[in-house]
Motif scaffolding. Sequence first.
Motif, PDB file in Angstrom:
ATOM      1  N   LYS A  46      18.357  23.583 -34.166  1.00 44.88           N
ATOM      2  CA  LYS A  46      17.054  23.733 -34.825  1.00 44.88           C
ATOM      3  C   LYS A  46      17.168  23.411 -36.313  1.00 44.88           C
ATOM      4  O   LYS A  46      16.311  22.718 -36.873  1.00 44.88           O
ATOM      5  CB  LYS A  46      16.518  25.159 -34.641  1.00 44.88           C
ATOM      6  CG  LYS A  46      15.976  25.430 -33.269  1.00 44.88           C
ATOM      7  CD  LYS A  46      15.480  26.866 -33.164  1.00 44.88           C
ATOM      8  CE  LYS A  46      14.903  27.157 -31.802  1.00 44.88           C
ATOM      9  NZ  LYS A  46      14.402  28.541 -31.696  1.00 44.88           N
ATOM     10  N   VAL A  82      10.824  22.715 -32.003  1.00 47.86           N
ATOM     11  CA  VAL A  82      10.905  22.550 -33.455  1.00 47.86           C
ATOM     12  C   VAL A  82       9.835  21.577 -33.951  1.00 47.86           C
ATOM     13  O   VAL A  82       9.143  21.848 -34.933  1.00 47.86           O
ATOM     14  CB  VAL A  82      12.314  22.076 -33.885  1.00 47.86           C
ATOM     15  CG1 VAL A  82      12.350  21.705 -35.358  1.00 47.86           C
ATOM     16  CG2 VAL A  82      13.350  23.147 -33.584  1.00 47.86           C
ATOM     17  N   THR A  87      14.638  22.302 -27.187  1.00 45.50           N
ATOM     18  CA  THR A  87      14.748  22.732 -28.586  1.00 45.50           C
ATOM     19  C   THR A  87      14.015  21.756 -29.496  1.00 45.50           C
ATOM     20  O   THR A  87      13.278  22.163 -30.398  1.00 45.50           O
ATOM     21  CB  THR A  87      16.232  22.845 -28.989  1.00 45.50           C
ATOM     22  OG1 THR A  87      16.882  23.756 -28.097  1.00 45.50           O
ATOM     23  CG2 THR A  87      16.384  23.328 -30.414  1.00 45.50           C
TER      24      THR A  87
END
Length: 190
Positions: free
Chosen positions: A108, A150, A146
């Motif tokens: 991230k 994000v 992920t």
Amino acid sequence: MITMFKIVRGDITKFRAEAIVNAANKYLEHGGGVAYAIAKAASGDVSEYTRISKEEMRRQLGKDWIEHGEVVVTPPMKLKENGVKYVIHTVGPYCGGVWSKDKEEKLKLAILGALKKADELGVKSIAFPAISAGIYGCPLKEVVRTFKEVVKEFLKVANHVKEVYLVLYSERDYKLALETIGLGDNDESR
């Protein structure tokens, strides 16, 4: 402002975006994977592009390595022919096939660092490889999940970035990425 996150199949070294992201190692030694491909496409001479990258790292960060979330920007050189204005180097986690909350947090940071730098530079479009899913061995499904999370949050607050692409080289990875986020054959998510 219309914003877009799109998963595409292609070669990131030929992708038309204002910025492309390099999944680098912490020393910006472009010895393999997508880092090698980007360095080769940018300069033709990987050693020369590595030298330039290291000089920029020292100039921009004042040290000889980058941490998760830090980025280094280098010139596009020959990639300018594709409309690229910047190459943004970031380092993702090494997984070796094992995923954890710590790896997710580091990924991230890597993604967000590149997005923030692109926005700061006034970039409208940015293309990413699947950071850490190649030679660093992170599971592609987790990387894609992920990445989507994000990017979705970032686009809510972005000032300049409007288009974010996840560029996957192989058909297998492309299909797995689409399947992972529930898009099937539709490759677009808004």
